[in-house]
Design an enzyme around this catalytic site. Structure first.
Site, short mmCIF file in Angstrom:
data_model
loop_
_atom_site.label_atom_id
_atom_site.label_comp_id
_atom_site.label_asym_id
_atom_site.label_seq_id
_atom_site.Cartn_x
_atom_site.Cartn_y
_atom_site.Cartn_z
N ASP A 19 0.87 -1.17 0.00
CA ASP A 19 0.00 0.00 0.00
C ASP A 19 0.90 1.23 0.00
O ASP A 19 2.11 1.12 0.26
CB ASP A 19 -0.89 -0.02 1.25
CG ASP A 19 -1.71 1.24 1.41
OD1 ASP A 19 -2.41 1.63 0.46
OD2 ASP A 19 -1.60 1.87 2.49
N ASP A 21 -0.21 5.24 0.93
CA ASP A 21 -0.49 6.19 2.01
C ASP A 21 -0.60 5.46 3.35
O ASP A 21 -1.44 4.57 3.52
CB ASP A 21 -1.79 6.94 1.73
CG ASP A 21 -1.68 7.85 0.52
OD1 ASP A 21 -1.23 8.99 0.67
OD2 ASP A 21 -2.01 7.39 -0.60
#
Length: 221
Positions: A19, A21
């Site tokens: 991922d 953020d």
């Protein structure tokens, strides 16, 4: 029945799906500023946004403001986020992790491509060739589609991948894709992440990735 826990330190993974953020970069300042301004503009109580970290903007808008025109409201929040990259930095260990995994890495983010590139650039990180954004999918996290696409871009079996996430929605997506899951506690509490993760660490500085003949090995501090 809950999935069997995987021992990350004894498994060779074909790829690592990161991922962005909250996992590779800290973008909390811009995110909070943009969504607070958006919610105030549209008269949406801020408490409605709690627990939606990791979900694509369009999915959040649809959940918290079904009375709004979803296209216009999503375009509004996207514009606000693209105008603010102040304070975005790489999280500890992120650069080393991407460098170590190399061509076996993918970034799988709920942000649109323009926003993801903007924030990665602000943090001084270069995305790998395999890069999945909200613009590439029809169903966002917690649906497994983003991670399935990330694995497909790398030509690997998603069940032989490690998903690295900071949000429950992302971990749910990883589990649904049959991947192993590693959580970082950069934006969520341990008790929120542990039921969905094979291991939990504070951040990627506590993880060493090492390329081996058939994939990637993981060592936890």
């Amino acid at each position: 029945m809950p999935p069997t826990t995987v021992d990350l330190t004894t498994t060779v993974f074909e790829a690592v799906l990161f991922d962005n953020d909250g996992t590779l970069i800290d973008s909390r300042g811009p995110v909070v500023r943009a969504w607070t301004a958006w919610a105030e503009h549209h008269g949406i109580p801020l408490e409605r946004l709690v627990g939606l970290h990791g979900v694509p903007s369009r999915g959040i808008v649809s959940r918290v403001a079904p009375h709004l025109d979803v296209d216009a409201a999503t375009a509004d929040i996207d514009r606000r986020e693209l105008e603010d990259a102040e304070g975005v930095v790489a999280l500890p260990g992120a650069g080393d992790a991407l460098a170590a995994v190399g061509g076996r890495a993918a970034i799988v983010t709920s942000a649109g491509r323009d926003l993801a590139v903007l924030r990665l650039d602000a943090a001084g990180l270069t995305p790998p060739a395999a890069f999945v954004t909200a613009d590439d999918i029809t169903r966002g996290k917690p649906d497994p589609e983003p991670f399935l696409l990330g694995a497909r871009k790398l030509g690997v079996d998603p069940a032989r991948c490690l998903v690295v996430e900071d949000a429950p929605a992302g971990l749910q997506a990883g589990r649904a894709a049959r991947a192993a899951t590693l959580a970082v506690t950069t934006t969520s509490e341990v008790h929120e992440l542990a039921p969905l993760a094979d291991a939990v660490v504070p951040d990627l500085s506590q993880v060493t990735f090492r390329l081996v003949e058939h994939g990637v090995r993981v060592e936890l501090a």
